[in-house]
Design a protein around this motif. Structure first.
Motif, short mmCIF file in Angstrom:
data_model
loop_
_atom_site.label_atom_id
_atom_site.label_comp_id
_atom_site.label_asym_id
_atom_site.label_seq_id
_atom_site.Cartn_x
_atom_site.Cartn_y
_atom_site.Cartn_z
N ASP A 41 0.83 -1.21 0.00
CA ASP A 41 0.00 0.00 0.00
C ASP A 41 0.86 1.25 0.00
N ASP A 42 1.93 1.25 0.81
CA ASP A 42 2.82 2.40 0.87
C ASP A 42 3.53 2.62 -0.46
N ARG A 43 3.98 1.54 -1.08
CA ARG A 43 4.65 1.66 -2.37
C ARG A 43 3.70 2.19 -3.43
N THR A 44 2.46 1.72 -3.40
CA THR A 44 1.47 2.20 -4.36
C THR A 44 1.22 3.69 -4.17
N ALA A 45 1.10 4.12 -2.93
CA ALA A 45 0.90 5.54 -2.64
C ALA A 45 2.09 6.37 -3.11
N LEU A 46 3.30 5.87 -2.86
CA LEU A 46 4.49 6.58 -3.32
C LEU A 46 4.55 6.64 -4.85
N ALA A 47 4.15 5.55 -5.50
CA ALA A 47 4.14 5.53 -6.97
C ALA A 47 3.15 6.56 -7.51
N HIS A 48 1.99 6.69 -6.87
CA HIS A 48 1.02 7.69 -7.31
C HIS A 48 1.55 9.11 -7.12
N GLU A 49 2.22 9.34 -6.01
CA GLU A 49 2.82 10.66 -5.77
C GLU A 49 3.88 10.96 -6.82
N LEU A 50 4.71 9.97 -7.11
CA LEU A 50 5.75 10.14 -8.13
C LEU A 50 5.14 10.42 -9.49
N ALA A 51 4.09 9.68 -9.84
CA ALA A 51 3.42 9.88 -11.12
C ALA A 51 2.84 11.29 -11.21
N GLN A 52 2.23 11.75 -10.13
CA GLN A 52 1.64 13.10 -10.13
C GLN A 52 2.72 14.16 -10.33
N ARG A 53 3.81 14.04 -9.57
CA ARG A 53 4.91 15.02 -9.72
C ARG A 53 5.50 14.98 -11.12
N SER A 54 5.64 13.77 -11.66
CA SER A 54 6.22 13.61 -13.00
C SER A 54 5.31 14.20 -14.07
N LEU A 55 4.01 14.01 -13.93
CA LEU A 55 3.07 14.58 -14.90
C LEU A 55 3.09 16.10 -14.85
N VAL A 56 3.22 16.66 -13.67
CA VAL A 56 3.31 18.12 -13.54
C VAL A 56 4.56 18.61 -14.25
N GLU A 57 5.68 17.92 -14.03
CA GLU A 57 6.94 18.32 -14.67
C GLU A 57 6.85 18.15 -16.19
#
Length: 102
Positions: free
Chosen positions: A60-76
Motif C-alpha cells: 500500500d505504501d509503495r502504491t501511494a508513493l508511486a502515485h505521488e511520483l506519477a503526479q509530480r512527474s506529470l506536472v513536470e
C-alpha cells in the motif's frame, strides 16, 4: 526483515537502545529508521515504538508513493509541454529499452 528474522508487527529496538548496542550515534539510527519508514518497511506508532511493516502495508505504501511520483512527474512533463500520453509513451520507450535503470 528480508532474511525472515523479523516478521510483520515485531517491534524494533528503540533508537537509543540500538545505538548503544551498535556503538553508533543515535542520530544515525534515527535516520536509518526514518529511511526504513519512508520505504514502507517499518511503521511508527507514536509513544509505542517502531514496528516491522506488513507485506500488505508495504505494498500500500509503495502504491501511494508511486502515485505521488506519477503526479509530480506529470506536472513536470506538462511544464515541458508534454501531454500525459506523450509522457506515458516516453516512459514506455525507456522501460522497453535495454539500458539499465539507475
Amino acid at each position: 526483515m528480508a532474511a525472515g528474522a523479523l516478521v510483520s508487527g515485531d517491534p524494533l529496538p528503540s533508537v537509543r537502545q540500538l545505538a548503544a548496542n551498535l556503538k553508533v550515534n543515535p542520530n544515525t539510527v534515527a535516520q536509518a529508521y526514518r529511511e526504513l519508514e519512508r520505504e514502507g518497511l517499518v511503521y511508527v506508532q507514536r509513544g509505542q515504538g517502531t514496528f516491522v511493516g506488513s507485506a500488505r502495508q508495504i505494498d500500500d505504501d509503495r502504491t501511494a508513493l508511486a502515485h505521488e511520483l506519477a503526479q509530480r512527474s506529470l506536472v513536470e512533463a506538462a511544464r515541458l509541454g508534454l501531454d500525459p500520453e506523450q509522457f506515458i509513451q516516453a516512459i514506455r520507450t525507456v522501460a522497453a529499452s535495454k539500458a539499465p535503470l539507475k
